[in-house]
Design a protein around this motif. Structure first.
Motif, PDB file in Angstrom:
ATOM      1  N   GLY A  12       0.793  -1.242   0.000  1.00 45.18           N
ATOM      2  CA  GLY A  12       0.000   0.000   0.000  1.00 45.18           C
ATOM      3  C   GLY A  12       0.815   1.276   0.000  1.00 45.18           C
ATOM      4  N   THR A  14       1.882   3.096  -2.370  1.00 45.53           N
ATOM      5  CA  THR A  14       1.480   4.158  -3.312  1.00 45.53           C
ATOM      6  C   THR A  14       0.296   4.949  -2.745  1.00 45.53           C
ATOM      7  OG1 THR A  14       0.092   2.551  -4.471  1.00 45.53           O
ATOM      8  CG2 THR A  14       2.244   3.008  -5.443  1.00 45.53           C
ATOM      9  N   GLY A  15      -0.277   4.481  -1.654  1.00 46.11           N
ATOM     10  CA  GLY A  15      -1.430   5.163  -1.061  1.00 46.11           C
ATOM     11  C   GLY A  15      -1.017   6.167  -0.002  1.00 46.11           C
ATOM     12  N   GLY A  16      -2.003   6.862   0.552  1.00 49.07           N
ATOM     13  CA  GLY A  16      -1.730   7.962   1.476  1.00 49.07           C
ATOM     14  C   GLY A  16      -1.029   7.520   2.754  1.00 49.07           C
ATOM     15  N   ILE A  17      -1.602   6.554   3.466  1.00 47.33           N
ATOM     16  CA  ILE A  17      -1.002   6.130   4.744  1.00 47.33           C
ATOM     17  C   ILE A  17       0.277   5.337   4.484  1.00 47.33           C
ATOM     18  CG2 ILE A  17      -1.367   4.743   6.832  1.00 47.33           C
ATOM     19  CD1 ILE A  17      -4.390   5.413   6.618  1.00 47.33           C
ATOM     20  N   ARG A  37       0.996  -3.576  -7.053  1.00 45.76           N
ATOM     21  CA  ARG A  37       0.602  -4.065  -8.387  1.00 45.76           C
ATOM     22  C   ARG A  37       1.510  -3.548  -9.490  1.00 45.76           C
ATOM     23  NH1 ARG A  37      -5.735  -2.775  -8.468  1.00 45.76           N
ATOM     24  NH2 ARG A  37      -5.127  -0.866  -7.400  1.00 45.76           N
ATOM     25  N   ASP A  62      -0.136  -8.478  -6.298  1.00 44.34           N
ATOM     26  CA  ASP A  62      -1.525  -8.068  -6.496  1.00 44.34           C
ATOM     27  C   ASP A  62      -2.374  -8.911  -5.554  1.00 44.34           C
ATOM     28  OD1 ASP A  62      -4.092  -7.533  -7.225  1.00 44.34           O
ATOM     29  OD2 ASP A  62      -3.788  -7.793  -9.376  1.00 44.34           O
ATOM     30  N   LEU A  63      -2.871  -8.257  -4.513  1.00 43.03           N
ATOM     31  CA  LEU A  63      -3.598  -8.995  -3.473  1.00 43.03           C
ATOM     32  C   LEU A  63      -4.922  -9.575  -3.969  1.00 43.03           C
ATOM     33  CD1 LEU A  63      -2.857  -6.541  -0.546  1.00 43.03           C
ATOM     34  CD2 LEU A  63      -2.111  -8.927  -0.656  1.00 43.03           C
ATOM     35  N   CYS A  88      -0.733  -2.794   4.701  1.00 43.32           N
ATOM     36  CA  CYS A  88      -1.428  -1.500   4.672  1.00 43.32           C
ATOM     37  C   CYS A  88      -2.328  -1.353   3.451  1.00 43.32           C
ATOM     38  CB  CYS A  88      -0.386  -0.376   4.716  1.00 43.32           C
ATOM     39  SG  CYS A  88      -1.100   1.262   4.764  1.00 43.32           S
ATOM     40  N   GLY A 139      -6.066  -2.047  10.135  1.00 38.76           N
ATOM     41  CA  GLY A 139      -7.517  -2.233  10.094  1.00 38.76           C
ATOM     42  C   GLY A 139      -8.220  -0.904   9.973  1.00 38.76           C
ATOM     43  N   TYR A 153     -16.902  -3.285   3.404  1.00 36.61           N
ATOM     44  CA  TYR A 153     -15.630  -2.810   3.980  1.00 36.61           C
ATOM     45  C   TYR A 153     -15.563  -3.199   5.464  1.00 36.61           C
ATOM     46  CZ  TYR A 153     -11.883   0.454   5.333  1.00 36.61           C
ATOM     47  OH  TYR A 153     -10.719   1.005   5.820  1.00 36.61           O
ATOM     48  N   LYS A 157     -12.830  -5.606   7.419  1.00 33.95           N
ATOM     49  CA  LYS A 157     -11.973  -5.131   8.517  1.00 33.95           C
ATOM     50  C   LYS A 157     -12.311  -5.822   9.839  1.00 33.95           C
ATOM     51  CE  LYS A 157      -9.375  -2.279   6.141  1.00 33.95           C
ATOM     52  NZ  LYS A 157      -7.919  -2.385   6.041  1.00 33.95           N
ATOM     53  N   ARG A 184      -8.972   6.002  12.099  1.00 35.58           N
ATOM     54  CA  ARG A 184     -10.316   6.498  11.769  1.00 35.58           C
ATOM     55  C   ARG A 184     -10.184   7.170  10.408  1.00 35.58           C
ATOM     56  NH1 ARG A 184     -10.821  11.674  15.931  1.00 35.58           N
ATOM     57  NH2 ARG A 184      -8.902  12.671  15.277  1.00 35.58           N
ATOM     58  N   THR A 186      -9.214   9.178   7.362  1.00 29.76           N
ATOM     59  CA  THR A 186      -7.907   9.797   7.095  1.00 29.76           C
ATOM     60  C   THR A 186      -7.957  10.417   5.692  1.00 29.76           C
ATOM     61  OG1 THR A 186      -6.911   8.036   8.431  1.00 29.76           O
ATOM     62  CG2 THR A 186      -5.419   9.315   7.063  1.00 29.76           C
ATOM     63  N   THR A 188      -7.008  10.637   2.533  1.00 34.26           N
ATOM     64  CA  THR A 188      -6.284   9.975   1.437  1.00 34.26           C
ATOM     65  C   THR A 188      -7.260   9.772   0.272  1.00 34.26           C
ATOM     66  OG1 THR A 188      -6.862   7.694   1.955  1.00 34.26           O
ATOM     67  CG2 THR A 188      -5.000   8.613   3.163  1.00 34.26           C
ATOM     68  N   ASN A 191     -10.936   7.926   0.228  1.00 30.96           N
ATOM     69  CA  ASN A 191     -12.256   8.518   0.453  1.00 30.96           C
ATOM     70  C   ASN A 191     -12.606   9.453  -0.699  1.00 30.96           C
ATOM     71  OD1 ASN A 191     -12.549   7.228   3.007  1.00 30.96           O
ATOM     72  ND2 ASN A 191     -11.083   8.705   3.820  1.00 30.96           N
TER      73      ASN A 191
END
Ligand SMILES: NC(=O)c1ccc[n+]([C@@H]2O[C@H](COP(=O)([O-])OP(=O)(O)OC[C@H]3O[C@@H](n4cnc5c(N)ncnc54)[C@H](OP(=O)(O)O)[C@@H]3O)[C@@H](O)[C@H]2O)c1
Length: 268
Positions: A12, A14-17, A37, A62-63, A88, A139, A153, A157, A184, A186, A188, A191
């Motif tokens: 993860g 490449t993502g925000g977190i 990926r 690739d999950l 993540c 999570g 979702y 989780k 909570r 975030t 990124t 959303n």
């Protein structure tokens, strides 16, 4: 747990977190393997955080792929000295359950739960050979509170939280620690606009991904096996476990606003 010189597989990034986690872990001296990926997508992140790009490894993963087990085994063959996995990667789906596209629900469960579990179990034998190892599962508050508009979702989780708890107990007398961290909302790309507007309309706090990453890393460094980020979300998680009818009532009040944004999402 000491992070310096630990070899860490991070999904993860490449993502925000994940991006913020990569920067923080690298800053603390961890040796990173970024898995995703499109490994080329990590180039700019690596160039940003590191003078020697060769010091950060990348791996194809690739999950949602039926080959996730083989991909994970290839990673363990290439990195037999792996000390930690930070799971993540994830995806979200904001939709009324009756109209949630089946293929998206299926992909979400593959990425957030099935693929994450298969990756973890394929790498576990490698981790168990290390003197100090860890699995960190990212999570969500929605892994403890079922929230309207996010049923699939939440299911993924909740599943990840259950998996983390069982695994933590199963490995309690081994060298592998298991962490479950629950952010909570975030800020990124996870959303979309409808979710952002809904959070604003409901007055839901939205955290900065850098602050979230710092709290996650802090939890690992301090051996805190469970972390729920944010107040009053922590309290709602506790109350939902003890007296879910109180949370039912609070969410019933929010429902018309949530349904307004579900409609907006469906039209977009
Ligand atoms: N943002 C929030 O409000 C929030 C709140 C609570 C918990 N979380 C959790 O925090 C974690 C990170 O979320 P985020 O906000 O940083 O999300 P994000 O910015 O949307 O990033 C998602 C990451 O997951 C990766 N990913 C998606 N599908 C994948 C697949 N099939 N195989 C491998 N990687 C895949 C993406 O890679 P690509 O570049 O390939 O798409 C991306 O790196 C997730 O587990 C999420 O559930 C987020």
């Amino acid at each position: 747990m000491q992070l310096r010189d630990k070899k860490i597989l991070l999904t993860g990034a490449t993502g925000g977190i994940g991006n913020a986690l990569a920067k923080t872990l690298h800053f603390l001296g961890a040796k990173l393997i970024l898995a995703g990926r499109a490994p080329d997508a990590f180039k700019s992140l690596i160039a940003e955080i590191c003078v020697n790009p060769a010091s950060i490894a990348v791996a194809h993963l690739d999950l949602a792929s039926p080959d996730v087990n083989e991909q994970a085994l290839a990673i363990s063959r290439e990195h037999p000295d792996l000390d930690m996995i930070v799971n993540c990667a994830g995806m979200n789906l904001f939709s009324a359950s009756a109209s949630a596209p089946a293929d998206e629900v299926s992909r979400l469960l593959d990425v957030n739960l099935k693929g994450t579990i298969l990756l973890t179990q394929a790498l576990l034998p490698t981790l168990m050979k290390r003197p100090q190892a860890a699995i960190v599962n990212v999570g969500s508050t929605f892994g403890s509170i079922g929230y309207p508009g996010f049923a699939a979702y939440c299911a993924s989780k909740f599943g990840l939280r259950g998996y983390s708890e069982a695994l933590r107990r199963e490995l309690a007398n081994s060298s592998v620690r298991v962490f479950y961290v629950a952010p909570r909302a975030t800020a990124t790309a996870m959303n979309d606009v409808a979710v952002q507007e809904m959070n604003a309309a409901l007055g839901n706090a939205v955290d900065d991904p850098v602050a979230v990453a710092e709290q996650i890393v802090c939890a690992i460094a301090r051996d805190r096996s469970k972390l729920f980020i944010g107040w009053p979300e922590k309290l709602f998680v506790f109350m939902n476990g003890m007296m879910s009818s109180v949370v039912d009532k609070a969410l019933l009040k929010q429902l018309p606003v949530i349904q307004r944004f579900l409609l907006k999402e469906a039209k977009s």
